[in-house]
Design a protein around this motif. Structure first.
Motif, PDB file in Angstrom:
ATOM      1  N   GLY A  36      19.083 -13.724  -4.863  1.00 38.38           N
ATOM      2  CA  GLY A  36      18.562 -12.452  -4.398  1.00 38.38           C
ATOM      3  C   GLY A  36      17.151 -12.199  -4.890  1.00 38.38           C
ATOM      4  O   GLY A  36      16.476 -13.090  -5.403  1.00 38.38           O
ATOM      5  N   LYS A  37      16.724 -10.971  -4.758  1.00 38.64           N
ATOM      6  CA  LYS A  37      15.361 -10.575  -5.101  1.00 38.64           C
ATOM      7  C   LYS A  37      15.390  -9.263  -5.867  1.00 38.64           C
ATOM      8  O   LYS A  37      16.157  -8.347  -5.533  1.00 38.64           O
ATOM      9  N   GLY A  38      14.556  -9.190  -6.909  1.00 36.15           N
ATOM     10  CA  GLY A  38      14.511  -7.990  -7.720  1.00 36.15           C
ATOM     11  C   GLY A  38      13.827  -6.821  -7.032  1.00 36.15           C
ATOM     12  O   GLY A  38      13.297  -6.936  -5.924  1.00 36.15           O
ATOM     13  N   ARG A  39      13.821  -5.699  -7.717  1.00 34.34           N
ATOM     14  CA  ARG A  39      13.265  -4.468  -7.169  1.00 34.34           C
ATOM     15  C   ARG A  39      11.814  -4.279  -7.582  1.00 34.34           C
ATOM     16  O   ARG A  39      11.343  -4.866  -8.545  1.00 34.34           O
ATOM     17  N   ALA A  40      11.126  -3.429  -6.846  1.00 33.59           N
ATOM     18  CA  ALA A  40       9.730  -3.118  -7.161  1.00 33.59           C
ATOM     19  C   ALA A  40       9.650  -2.406  -8.504  1.00 33.59           C
ATOM     20  O   ALA A  40      10.465  -1.519  -8.801  1.00 33.59           O
ATOM     21  N   LEU A  41       8.675  -2.780  -9.295  1.00 34.40           N
ATOM     22  CA  LEU A  41       8.495  -2.177 -10.609  1.00 34.40           C
ATOM     23  C   LEU A  41       7.859  -0.798 -10.478  1.00 34.40           C
ATOM     24  O   LEU A  41       6.812  -0.631  -9.839  1.00 34.40           O
ATOM     25  N   VAL A  75       7.512   8.699 -12.617  1.00 33.86           N
ATOM     26  CA  VAL A  75       7.691   7.257 -12.571  1.00 33.86           C
ATOM     27  C   VAL A  75       7.471   6.827 -11.125  1.00 33.86           C
ATOM     28  O   VAL A  75       8.194   7.269 -10.227  1.00 33.86           O
ATOM     29  N   THR A  76       6.464   5.986 -10.911  1.00 31.67           N
ATOM     30  CA  THR A  76       6.015   5.655  -9.566  1.00 31.67           C
ATOM     31  C   THR A  76       5.948   4.147  -9.388  1.00 31.67           C
ATOM     32  O   THR A  76       5.468   3.431 -10.272  1.00 31.67           O
ATOM     33  N   ALA A  77       6.411   3.665  -8.235  1.00 33.66           N
ATOM     34  CA  ALA A  77       6.363   2.232  -7.951  1.00 33.66           C
ATOM     35  C   ALA A  77       4.914   1.766  -7.838  1.00 33.66           C
ATOM     36  O   ALA A  77       4.064   2.446  -7.240  1.00 33.66           O
ATOM     37  N   LEU A  78       4.618   0.618  -8.427  1.00 35.35           N
ATOM     38  CA  LEU A  78       3.291   0.030  -8.308  1.00 35.35           C
ATOM     39  C   LEU A  78       3.098  -0.485  -6.884  1.00 35.35           C
ATOM     40  O   LEU A  78       4.015  -1.068  -6.290  1.00 35.35           O
ATOM     41  N   GLU A  79       1.916  -0.254  -6.344  1.00 36.65           N
ATOM     42  CA  GLU A  79       1.578  -0.779  -5.019  1.00 36.65           C
ATOM     43  C   GLU A  79       0.854  -2.101  -5.231  1.00 36.65           C
ATOM     44  O   GLU A  79      -0.280  -2.143  -5.700  1.00 36.65           O
ATOM     45  N   LEU A  80       1.525  -3.191  -4.879  1.00 31.17           N
ATOM     46  CA  LEU A  80       1.051  -4.526  -5.230  1.00 31.17           C
ATOM     47  C   LEU A  80       0.949  -5.411  -4.006  1.00 31.17           C
ATOM     48  O   LEU A  80       1.699  -5.250  -3.039  1.00 31.17           O
ATOM     49  N   LEU A 135       8.203  -8.345 -12.302  1.00 35.00           N
ATOM     50  CA  LEU A 135       7.296  -8.623 -11.185  1.00 35.00           C
ATOM     51  C   LEU A 135       7.615  -9.955 -10.526  1.00 35.00           C
ATOM     52  O   LEU A 135       7.649 -10.064  -9.295  1.00 35.00           O
ATOM     53  N   ARG A 136       7.865 -10.964 -11.340  1.00 35.69           N
ATOM     54  CA  ARG A 136       8.210 -12.277 -10.780  1.00 35.69           C
ATOM     55  C   ARG A 136       9.536 -12.223 -10.035  1.00 35.69           C
ATOM     56  O   ARG A 136       9.686 -12.816  -8.955  1.00 35.69           O
ATOM     57  N   ASP A 137      10.510 -11.523 -10.600  1.00 33.43           N
ATOM     58  CA  ASP A 137      11.815 -11.409  -9.971  1.00 33.43           C
ATOM     59  C   ASP A 137      11.720 -10.686  -8.631  1.00 33.43           C
ATOM     60  O   ASP A 137      12.534 -10.913  -7.730  1.00 33.43           O
ATOM     61  N   ALA A 138      10.722  -9.819  -8.484  1.00 39.92           N
ATOM     62  CA  ALA A 138      10.514  -9.095  -7.226  1.00 39.92           C
ATOM     63  C   ALA A 138       9.709  -9.920  -6.223  1.00 39.92           C
ATOM     64  O   ALA A 138       9.401  -9.426  -5.129  1.00 39.92           O
ATOM     65  N   GLY A 139       9.344 -11.139  -6.597  1.00 36.48           N
ATOM     66  CA  GLY A 139       8.682 -12.036  -5.663  1.00 36.48           C
ATOM     67  C   GLY A 139       7.181 -12.133  -5.784  1.00 36.48           C
ATOM     68  O   GLY A 139       6.530 -12.780  -4.961  1.00 36.48           O
ATOM     69  N   HIS A 140       6.600 -11.513  -6.800  1.00 37.76           N
ATOM     70  CA  HIS A 140       5.154 -11.569  -6.965  1.00 37.76           C
ATOM     71  C   HIS A 140       4.728 -12.777  -7.793  1.00 37.76           C
ATOM     72  O   HIS A 140       5.422 -13.165  -8.744  1.00 37.76           O
TER      73      HIS A 140
END
Length: 415
Positions: free
Chosen positions: A16-21, A31-36, A71-76
């Protein structure tokens, strides 16, 4: 020059894939998601190598290790940069006190730091940059600021060369000053002197103006810098230069301890904006809260240190040390006690036992819970509680490979 970093630990792949940090934003109190984009650019301020890594340092580097893992787990792809302040007043003062060459002291402490980070299974930066070995880059930054007309010189009677003068940034020319920290002037003045500033320096236009270039004094290391005269950069310049060299303006995440909010992160940012006219320096800032010991902030200057290397020499499993840090949310100040370490040692024993005989029952729910907790402002303490609950389940006599890999990939823990 990039210092050869420590050897990275293996990073298992997860299903699977992790969530946005998402991280705490002080300006909005949310608490706000980073726009990456595809590449997440992260800069974390590094060590001044004049003493061994204490738990306050370790907490910072473990926190941003978690950020990199999420971040890596979310695919970055993560582009991670860290400096090494291998020339600075505290380093020179310690070397003089101990009767050793400052370069030898820096080298030995950098090596020890790498050993500590390896033991704690911290992922190394892509660029671990020495200030000394990139001196021409810092000179170029200051020359650029001088050319833009945003600096001034201050009489320096103790300069080694007649007529040489220290160079300061004129903050009155910088409308973005204060934007990075969000602090007011009085709050800044309360801490400036204690955090390396010189508010009472004669000849300064403003008490808060930061030193850009310190011209050579007798007995101090110095480098040729053309019209700047021989000298060395002020502390904040190095992070301005190194971040711009490797990440550019508007990089995604600037990290460090809360004691760096002002002046270091503020000055690094305002200098970069002064040079490029292209704000912001960093799009998001995150800060590790202070770790205390014996009733005060743990710090080299106070000497109230619990060193990672000392704990390791005493036979403490580095994973238990890491668990002490993971059990506290990064934005919460806390004080180290031996009881915390004892709790972590026992917890790690329980977990390793469970990983050997608990099986992968409940693995999907556990992995999803850990991902959710860490993506929500790096809530490692909640992740730890989830694993506690899982480890307390029934033994089935089989190992838990999926849980083992998840704890490794997301929390950096492996037996």
């Amino acid at each position: 020059m990039t210092i050869a970093p420590w050897t990275p630990p293996n990073l298992p792949g997860l299903q699977g894939k992790g969530r946005a940090l998402a991280l705490w934003q002080a300006k909005t109190s949310t608490v706000t998601a980073l726009e990456l984009g595809d590449v997440a650019r992260m800069y974390v301020c590094g060590i001044t190598p004049y003493d061994a890594t204490h738990l306050g340092h370790a907490a910072t580097y473990v926190t941003f290790d978690l950020a990199g893992r999420v971040l890596r787990d979310a695919g970055h792809e993560v582009r991670y940069v860290q400096n090494v302040t291998d020339v600075d007043d505290p380093l020179l003062e310690r070397a003089t006190r101990d009767g050793v060459d400052w370069r030898e002291l820096a080298t030995s402490e950098i090596e020890l730091f790498h050993t500590d980070m390896t033991a704690l299974r911290v992922l190394p930066p892509d660029h671990h940059v020495s200030v000394v070995e990139t001196m021409d880059h810092h000179v170029r930054t200051i020359q650029g600021l001088v050319a833009k007309g945003v600096t001034y010189t201050v009489p320096t009677p103790d300069a080694a060369e007649d007529g040489a003068q220290d160079i300061y940034l004129d903050l009155s020319t910088q409308p973005t000053f204060g934007a990075a920290s969000g602090w007011g002037r009085e709050q800044m003045l309360e801490v400036f002197a204690d955090r390396g500033g010189d508010p009472d320096r004669a000849g300064k236009r403003d008490a808060l103006d930061p030193l850009l270039w310190r011209v050579e004094r007798s007995g101090e290391p110095a480098w040729d810098a053309g019209e700047l005269r021989r000298g060395r950069p002020g502390w904040h310049v190095e992070c301005t230069t190194i971040a711009l060299d490797h990440l550019g303006m508007g990089f995604d995440l600037q990290g460090g301890g809360t004691d760096l909010i002002f002046p270091h992160h503020e000055m690094s940012a305002v200098q970069a904006v002064a040079l490029t006219d292209d704000p912001p320096f960093a799009r998001t800032y995150a800060h590790q809260a202070m770790v205390g010991y014996d009733g005060e902030k743990m710090s080299k200057s106070k000497g109230n240190l619990v060193r990672v290397s000392d704990l390791r020499r005493a036979g403490v499993d580095p994973m238990a040390i890491r668990l002490v840090l993971l059990d506290k949310h990064y934005r919460t100040p806390w004080e180290y006690t031996d009881d915390l370490l004892d709790t972590a040692v026992k917890r790690w024993d329980r977990w390793t036992r469970a990983l050997e005989c608990r099986g992968d029952a409940g693995a999907d729910e556990l992995v999803d819970g850990i991902r959710a907790a860490l993506a929500d402002d790096l809530d490692s303490a909640t992740a730890v509680r989830l694993i506690d609950d899982w480890a307390a389940g029934p033994e089935v006599g089989a190992p838990s490979p999926r849980v083992t890999d998840a704890i490794d990939a997301l929390l950096g823990l492996r037996a």
